[in-house]
Write a protein that holds these residues in place. Structure first.
Motif, PDB file in Angstrom:
ATOM      1  N   ALA A  55       0.831  -1.197   0.000  1.00  0.00           N
ATOM      2  CA  ALA A  55       0.000   0.000   0.000  1.00  0.00           C
ATOM      3  C   ALA A  55       0.869   1.252   0.000  1.00  0.00           C
ATOM      4  O   ALA A  55       2.098   1.184   0.112  1.00  0.00           O
ATOM      5  CB  ALA A  55      -0.937  -0.003   1.216  1.00  0.00           C
ATOM      6  N   VAL A  56       0.198   2.396  -0.141  1.00  0.00           N
ATOM      7  CA  VAL A  56       0.870   3.693  -0.081  1.00  0.00           C
ATOM      8  C   VAL A  56       0.107   4.563   0.912  1.00  0.00           C
ATOM      9  O   VAL A  56      -1.130   4.661   0.850  1.00  0.00           O
ATOM     10  CB  VAL A  56       0.910   4.373  -1.461  1.00  0.00           C
ATOM     11  N   LEU A  57       0.837   5.195   1.806  1.00  0.00           N
ATOM     12  CA  LEU A  57       0.245   6.133   2.754  1.00  0.00           C
ATOM     13  C   LEU A  57       0.614   7.557   2.364  1.00  0.00           C
ATOM     14  O   LEU A  57       1.763   7.828   1.990  1.00  0.00           O
ATOM     15  CB  LEU A  57       0.755   5.855   4.171  1.00  0.00           C
ATOM     16  N   ASP A  58      -0.357   8.427   2.436  1.00  0.00           N
ATOM     17  CA  ASP A  58      -0.118   9.865   2.214  1.00  0.00           C
ATOM     18  C   ASP A  58       0.575  10.147   0.881  1.00  0.00           C
ATOM     19  O   ASP A  58       1.391  11.062   0.771  1.00  0.00           O
ATOM     20  CB  ASP A  58       0.712  10.452   3.353  1.00  0.00           C
ATOM     21  N   ASN A  59       0.287   9.352  -0.138  1.00  0.00           N
ATOM     22  CA  ASN A  59       0.796   9.526  -1.507  1.00  0.00           C
ATOM     23  C   ASN A  59       2.274   9.213  -1.688  1.00  0.00           C
ATOM     24  O   ASN A  59       2.747   9.134  -2.826  1.00  0.00           O
ATOM     25  CB  ASN A  59       0.537  10.953  -2.026  1.00  0.00           C
ATOM     26  N   THR A  60       3.022   9.031  -0.615  1.00  0.00           N
ATOM     27  CA  THR A  60       4.478   8.917  -0.768  1.00  0.00           C
ATOM     28  C   THR A  60       5.110   7.742  -0.031  1.00  0.00           C
ATOM     29  O   THR A  60       6.231   7.362  -0.365  1.00  0.00           O
ATOM     30  CB  THR A  60       5.170  10.202  -0.273  1.00  0.00           C
ATOM     31  N   ILE A  61       4.460   7.185   0.976  1.00  0.00           N
ATOM     32  CA  ILE A  61       5.105   6.208   1.852  1.00  0.00           C
ATOM     33  C   ILE A  61       4.704   4.785   1.461  1.00  0.00           C
ATOM     34  O   ILE A  61       3.544   4.391   1.635  1.00  0.00           O
ATOM     35  CB  ILE A  61       4.741   6.451   3.331  1.00  0.00           C
TER      36      ILE A  61
ATOM     37  N   LEU B   1      -4.641   5.814   3.378  1.00  0.00           N
ATOM     38  CA  LEU B   1      -4.332   5.075   2.158  1.00  0.00           C
ATOM     39  C   LEU B   1      -4.527   5.948   0.921  1.00  0.00           C
ATOM     40  O   LEU B   1      -5.523   6.660   0.792  1.00  0.00           O
ATOM     41  CB  LEU B   1      -5.221   3.842   2.044  1.00  0.00           C
ATOM     42  N   SER B   2      -3.577   5.857   0.013  1.00  0.00           N
ATOM     43  CA  SER B   2      -3.644   6.539  -1.286  1.00  0.00           C
ATOM     44  C   SER B   2      -3.715   5.481  -2.380  1.00  0.00           C
ATOM     45  O   SER B   2      -3.669   4.281  -2.112  1.00  0.00           O
ATOM     46  CB  SER B   2      -2.402   7.413  -1.487  1.00  0.00           C
TER      47      SER B   2
ATOM     48  N   PHE C  87       2.442  -8.774 -11.677  1.00  0.00           N
ATOM     49  CA  PHE C  87       3.052  -8.490 -10.381  1.00  0.00           C
ATOM     50  C   PHE C  87       2.016  -8.566  -9.264  1.00  0.00           C
ATOM     51  O   PHE C  87       2.281  -9.112  -8.187  1.00  0.00           O
ATOM     52  CB  PHE C  87       3.686  -7.099 -10.403  1.00  0.00           C
ATOM     53  N   ALA C  88       0.814  -7.993  -9.520  1.00  0.00           N
ATOM     54  CA  ALA C  88      -0.172  -7.894  -8.444  1.00  0.00           C
ATOM     55  C   ALA C  88      -1.561  -7.628  -9.014  1.00  0.00           C
ATOM     56  O   ALA C  88      -1.724  -7.332 -10.205  1.00  0.00           O
ATOM     57  CB  ALA C  88       0.217  -6.776  -7.470  1.00  0.00           C
ATOM     58  N   TYR C  89      -2.536  -7.726  -8.112  1.00  0.00           N
ATOM     59  CA  TYR C  89      -3.931  -7.450  -8.443  1.00  0.00           C
ATOM     60  C   TYR C  89      -4.468  -6.401  -7.479  1.00  0.00           C
ATOM     61  O   TYR C  89      -3.989  -6.266  -6.343  1.00  0.00           O
ATOM     62  CB  TYR C  89      -4.778  -8.719  -8.337  1.00  0.00           C
ATOM     63  N   THR C  90      -5.480  -5.671  -7.922  1.00  0.00           N
ATOM     64  CA  THR C  90      -6.129  -4.694  -7.062  1.00  0.00           C
ATOM     65  C   THR C  90      -7.562  -4.496  -7.536  1.00  0.00           C
ATOM     66  O   THR C  90      -7.960  -4.992  -8.599  1.00  0.00           O
ATOM     67  CB  THR C  90      -5.354  -3.362  -7.039  1.00  0.00           C
ATOM     68  N   CYS C  91      -8.351  -3.799  -6.745  1.00  0.00           N
ATOM     69  CA  CYS C  91      -9.722  -3.452  -7.134  1.00  0.00           C
ATOM     70  C   CYS C  91      -9.684  -2.194  -7.993  1.00  0.00           C
ATOM     71  O   CYS C  91      -8.894  -1.277  -7.728  1.00  0.00           O
ATOM     72  CB  CYS C  91     -10.585  -3.184  -5.910  1.00  0.00           C
ATOM     73  N   GLY C  92     -10.554  -2.147  -8.995  1.00  0.00           N
ATOM     74  CA  GLY C  92     -10.610  -0.979  -9.864  1.00  0.00           C
ATOM     75  C   GLY C  92     -12.032  -0.578 -10.185  1.00  0.00           C
ATOM     76  O   GLY C  92     -12.967  -1.393 -10.109  1.00  0.00           O
ATOM     77  N   LEU C  93     -12.194   0.681 -10.522  1.00  0.00           N
ATOM     78  CA  LEU C  93     -13.456   1.201 -11.060  1.00  0.00           C
ATOM     79  C   LEU C  93     -13.139   1.916 -12.362  1.00  0.00           C
ATOM     80  O   LEU C  93     -12.230   2.755 -12.415  1.00  0.00           O
ATOM     81  CB  LEU C  93     -14.128   2.165 -10.083  1.00  0.00           C
ATOM     82  N   ASP C  94     -13.855   1.545 -13.393  1.00  0.00           N
ATOM     83  CA  ASP C  94     -13.723   2.205 -14.696  1.00  0.00           C
ATOM     84  C   ASP C  94     -14.941   3.109 -14.834  1.00  0.00           C
ATOM     85  O   ASP C  94     -15.997   2.677 -15.291  1.00  0.00           O
ATOM     86  CB  ASP C  94     -13.672   1.151 -15.806  1.00  0.00           C
ATOM     87  N   ILE C  95     -14.814   4.351 -14.382  1.00  0.00           N
ATOM     88  CA  ILE C  95     -15.932   5.291 -14.435  1.00  0.00           C
ATOM     89  C   ILE C  95     -16.137   5.728 -15.880  1.00  0.00           C
ATOM     90  O   ILE C  95     -15.171   6.029 -16.593  1.00  0.00           O
ATOM     91  CB  ILE C  95     -15.669   6.502 -13.522  1.00  0.00           C
TER      92      ILE C  95
ATOM     93  N   PRO D 178      -7.644  -1.076  -2.395  1.00  0.00           N
ATOM     94  CA  PRO D 178      -6.928  -0.187  -1.476  1.00  0.00           C
ATOM     95  C   PRO D 178      -5.422  -0.441  -1.435  1.00  0.00           C
ATOM     96  O   PRO D 178      -4.663   0.373  -0.938  1.00  0.00           O
ATOM     97  CB  PRO D 178      -7.559  -0.525  -0.125  1.00  0.00           C
ATOM     98  N   TRP D 179      -5.013  -1.604  -1.966  1.00  0.00           N
ATOM     99  CA  TRP D 179      -3.601  -1.985  -1.987  1.00  0.00           C
ATOM    100  C   TRP D 179      -3.375  -2.917  -3.159  1.00  0.00           C
ATOM    101  O   TRP D 179      -4.319  -3.286  -3.874  1.00  0.00           O
ATOM    102  CB  TRP D 179      -3.183  -2.680  -0.690  1.00  0.00           C
ATOM    103  N   LEU D 180      -2.138  -3.301  -3.377  1.00  0.00           N
ATOM    104  CA  LEU D 180      -1.788  -4.317  -4.358  1.00  0.00           C
ATOM    105  C   LEU D 180      -1.614  -5.644  -3.626  1.00  0.00           C
ATOM    106  O   LEU D 180      -0.928  -5.698  -2.600  1.00  0.00           O
ATOM    107  CB  LEU D 180      -0.483  -3.964  -5.074  1.00  0.00           C
ATOM    108  N   VAL D 181      -2.232  -6.692  -4.141  1.00  0.00           N
ATOM    109  CA  VAL D 181      -2.031  -8.038  -3.606  1.00  0.00           C
ATOM    110  C   VAL D 181      -1.140  -8.769  -4.595  1.00  0.00           C
ATOM    111  O   VAL D 181      -1.517  -8.956  -5.762  1.00  0.00           O
ATOM    112  CB  VAL D 181      -3.359  -8.785  -3.430  1.00  0.00           C
ATOM    113  N   THR D 182       0.054  -9.154  -4.161  1.00  0.00           N
ATOM    114  CA  THR D 182       1.007  -9.749  -5.089  1.00  0.00           C
ATOM    115  C   THR D 182       0.465 -11.047  -5.676  1.00  0.00           C
ATOM    116  O   THR D 182      -0.320 -11.764  -5.051  1.00  0.00           O
ATOM    117  CB  THR D 182       2.365  -9.990  -4.410  1.00  0.00           C
ATOM    118  N   ALA D 183       0.891 -11.326  -6.901  1.00  0.00           N
ATOM    119  CA  ALA D 183       0.308 -12.414  -7.684  1.00  0.00           C
ATOM    120  C   ALA D 183       0.436 -13.775  -7.015  1.00  0.00           C
ATOM    121  O   ALA D 183      -0.416 -14.654  -7.217  1.00  0.00           O
ATOM    122  CB  ALA D 183       0.952 -12.444  -9.073  1.00  0.00           C
TER     123      ALA D 183
END
Length: 295
Positions: free
Chosen positions: A4-10, A67-68, A153-161, A183-188
């Motif tokens: 995951a990423v916190l505050d856009n940078t961590i 979370l970012s 590499f990984a999977y995540t949830c997405g929305l295609d607006i 909310p995060w990347l889950v490695t493959a």
């Protein structure tokens, strides 16, 4: 492994309800791609992360409110236009990926958990489309279906607006905020079969979409193989696998949540705060001349 990423940078590795700060080894200077994007673009992978002794890194309680988007600015977002039979019927489409191909979305359309989707027009329908998203970890060009998952590499949830208007797909789906990820990347290695995941999507508490990725017309490996036959897929690229039936209009104040088994739950808001009339969009010379002729 959840990344995951916190505050856009961590960049953090999420273990249970804790976040392990791995900034020092992942991307001390992440740049526009964000820390995990920079990590992948540098040719690094999950084996390096698995070798880390996480006891040596700072631990803190995971604050979900920080979370970012796990990938801030993918170089490419490759999307499948019609990839579930029920959605094909719903949209009265006679074609699918085999006929339409794939389309591209702007990297600047990405937002993360808790952020808002901005409705561009108050007089044009904008829909939610819940989707499984995958992140490329190895360069893929003309890969076979048998080898395709080795490049994930990984999977995540997405929305295609999706704006329902007359422009082409890439335009209608590339507005800023139109690609929530997280909310995060889950490695493959954590997902044994991406073609057997339950997916659900709610809008303000109403369950609109419910399916399994087993219902995809093009399976995940087939989609990667097809896309790689058209363009080179690079580390950090995102592929949206398509949406099932149940798309519907969004309104100011809505909350949209997409949940995928073994991956996570992504929730965003919806705002019409800066929406304008469709005819108020830039018209160019044709629109100007049409206006002059009506006077």
């Amino acid at each position: 492994m959840r990344l995951a990423v916190l505050d856009n940078t961590i960049p953090v590795i999420v273990i249970g309800d804790e976040a392990v700060d791995v900034s020092d080894v992942v991307a001390p200077q992440p740049g526009p791609a964000g820390p995990w994007g920079a990590f992948l673009e540098a040719g690094r992978g999950v084996d390096e992360l698995a070798a880390l002794d996480l006891r040596a890194f700072p631990h803190a309680a995971l604050d979900l409110g920080r979370l970012s988007a796990p990938l801030r600015r993918p170089r490419k977002i490759v999307a499948a236009p019609v990839n579930y039979l029920d959605h094909k019927v719903e949209m009265a489409e006679q074609k699918s990926i085999a006929d339409y191909g794939v389309f591209l979305k702007a990297g600047t359309s990405v937002v993360g958990p808790g952020q808002d989707v901005q409705l561009p027009y108050h007089d044009k329908r904008t829909d939610q489309e819940g989707e499984l998203a995958l992140v490329i970890g190895r360069t893929a060009r003309h890969v076979s279906t048998d080898d395709a998952l080795d490049h994930v590499f990984a999977y995540t949830c997405g929305l295609d607006i999706s704006l329902r208007s007359t422009e082409d797909r890439s335009t209608r789906k590339s507005f800023d905020t139109f690609t929530p990820l997280g909310p995060w990347l889950v490695t493959a290695d954590e997902i044994s079969d991406p073609d057997d995941l339950a997916l659900r999507c709610w809008v303000s508490g109403e369950l609109r979409q419910r399916t399994s990725t087993a219902e995809l017309l093009f399976s995940v490996p087939q989609l990667i193989s097809y896309a790689s036959s058209v363009m080179t897929l690079e580390p950090g690229d995102v592929v949206l696998t398509g949406t099932p039936a149940g798309v519907g209009p969004l309104a100011d104040g809505d909350r949209v949540r997409v949940e995928i088994d073994s991956v996570g739950s992504l929730e965003v808001g919806v705002t019409a705060r800066h929406a304008v009339a469709y005819d108020a969009r830039p018209q160019g010379r044709i629109g100007s001349l049409a206006g002059e002729g009506s006077r």
